[in-house]
Design an enzyme around this catalytic site. Sequence first.
Site, PDB file in Angstrom:
ATOM      1  N   LYS A 171     -11.616  -9.426 -10.240  1.00 33.21           N
ATOM      2  CA  LYS A 171     -10.833 -10.378  -9.114  1.00 33.21           C
ATOM      3  C   LYS A 171     -10.949 -11.724  -9.618  1.00 33.21           C
ATOM      4  O   LYS A 171     -11.961 -12.304 -10.241  1.00 33.21           O
ATOM      5  CB  LYS A 171     -11.239 -10.229  -7.925  1.00 33.21           C
ATOM      6  CG  LYS A 171     -11.235  -8.531  -7.365  1.00 33.21           C
ATOM      7  CD  LYS A 171     -11.500  -8.333  -5.819  1.00 33.21           C
ATOM      8  CE  LYS A 171     -11.044  -6.793  -5.485  1.00 33.21           C
ATOM      9  NZ  LYS A 171     -11.513  -6.823  -3.902  1.00 33.21           N
ATOM     10  N   TYR A 191      -1.656  -3.618  -2.707  1.00 36.36           N
ATOM     11  CA  TYR A 191      -2.564  -3.146  -1.424  1.00 36.36           C
ATOM     12  C   TYR A 191      -1.677  -2.882  -0.113  1.00 36.36           C
ATOM     13  O   TYR A 191      -2.191  -2.926   0.962  1.00 36.36           O
ATOM     14  CB  TYR A 191      -3.330  -4.613  -1.048  1.00 36.36           C
ATOM     15  CG  TYR A 191      -4.754  -4.761  -1.977  1.00 36.36           C
ATOM     16  CD1 TYR A 191      -5.697  -3.863  -1.838  1.00 36.36           C
ATOM     17  CD2 TYR A 191      -4.850  -5.736  -2.743  1.00 36.36           C
ATOM     18  CE1 TYR A 191      -6.821  -4.098  -2.826  1.00 36.36           C
ATOM     19  CE2 TYR A 191      -5.876  -5.904  -3.604  1.00 36.36           C
ATOM     20  CZ  TYR A 191      -7.042  -4.887  -3.415  1.00 36.36           C
ATOM     21  OH  TYR A 191      -8.160  -5.116  -3.995  1.00 36.36           O
ATOM     22  N   ASN A 240     -15.235 -10.138  -3.756  1.00 39.27           N
ATOM     23  CA  ASN A 240     -16.109  -9.102  -3.988  1.00 39.27           C
ATOM     24  C   ASN A 240     -15.900  -8.619  -5.557  1.00 39.27           C
ATOM     25  O   ASN A 240     -16.201  -7.564  -5.802  1.00 39.27           O
ATOM     26  CB  ASN A 240     -16.213  -8.226  -2.774  1.00 39.27           C
ATOM     27  CG  ASN A 240     -14.923  -7.332  -2.961  1.00 39.27           C
ATOM     28  OD1 ASN A 240     -13.763  -7.561  -3.706  1.00 39.27           O
ATOM     29  ND2 ASN A 240     -14.845  -6.260  -1.917  1.00 39.27           N
ATOM     30  N   HIS A 261     -12.257  -4.676  -8.118  1.00 40.21           N
ATOM     31  CA  HIS A 261     -11.320  -3.642  -7.353  1.00 40.21           C
ATOM     32  C   HIS A 261     -11.534  -2.255  -8.146  1.00 40.21           C
ATOM     33  O   HIS A 261     -11.570  -2.386  -9.605  1.00 40.21           O
ATOM     34  CB  HIS A 261     -10.053  -3.793  -7.204  1.00 40.21           C
ATOM     35  CG  HIS A 261      -9.282  -2.390  -6.866  1.00 40.21           C
ATOM     36  ND1 HIS A 261      -9.084  -2.076  -5.615  1.00 40.21           N
ATOM     37  CD2 HIS A 261      -8.481  -1.650  -7.741  1.00 40.21           C
ATOM     38  CE1 HIS A 261      -8.402  -1.021  -5.725  1.00 40.21           C
ATOM     39  NE2 HIS A 261      -7.961  -0.761  -7.013  1.00 40.21           N
ATOM     40  N   GLU A 310      -2.069   3.636  -8.918  1.00 42.37           N
ATOM     41  CA  GLU A 310      -2.337   2.089  -9.414  1.00 42.37           C
ATOM     42  C   GLU A 310      -2.226   1.956 -10.899  1.00 42.37           C
ATOM     43  O   GLU A 310      -1.798   0.823 -11.288  1.00 42.37           O
ATOM     44  CB  GLU A 310      -3.732   1.843  -8.875  1.00 42.37           C
ATOM     45  CG  GLU A 310      -3.948   1.656  -7.534  1.00 42.37           C
ATOM     46  CD  GLU A 310      -5.452   1.590  -7.101  1.00 42.37           C
ATOM     47  OE1 GLU A 310      -5.884   1.535  -5.762  1.00 42.37           O
ATOM     48  OE2 GLU A 310      -6.487   1.839  -7.841  1.00 42.37           O
TER      49      GLU A 310
END
Length: 141
Positions: free
Chosen positions: A11, A51, A114, A117, A128
């Site tokens: 990320k 998402y 965070n 993913h 995905e």
Amino acid sequence: MAIERTLSIIKPDAVKKNVIGQILSRFEGAGLQIVAARMTQLSRAEAEGFYAVHAARPFFKDLVDFMISGPVFVSVLEGEGAILKNRDLMGATDPKKADKGTIRADFADSIDANAVHGSDAAETAAVEIAYYFPALNVYSR
Ligand code: RTP
Ligand code: MG
């Protein structure tokens, strides 16, 4: 255990921290192969589509804003039990709750920023991976 593929995203926070290589080393060290990879800046529409399962959640706008705040490094990891193995390497969603030595414990700042993913099941992994990589751009060895 079966050979699986899973989608990983490093990320924007981790890309900004210059730890792409350190994170990829953890995948490789755990026996996962990188069979596709691309650095990209997500558009708002791409992040919202990715998402979409979280569209009704209160954190959706913050999540999308964060995911488009800078470039991300998207890859496909392949190996025995790759989906769960990657989730174990990542650690809990909230880095404060992540086990010592996990990617989120070591590199993440908050539940929003965070670091990584990872797909959470075989079905989501398939969707995905197809979202980011046409089949011709995945290279098994
Ligand atoms: P990811 O999808 O990014 O791998 O993370 P995850 O499976 O561990 O967590 P998930 O429940 O799928 O949530 C997706 C991302 O949304 C943000 N989030 N914020 N503020 C909150 O309560 C909250 N809950 C989730 C996190 O950045 C999480 O990675
Ligand atoms: Mg998730």
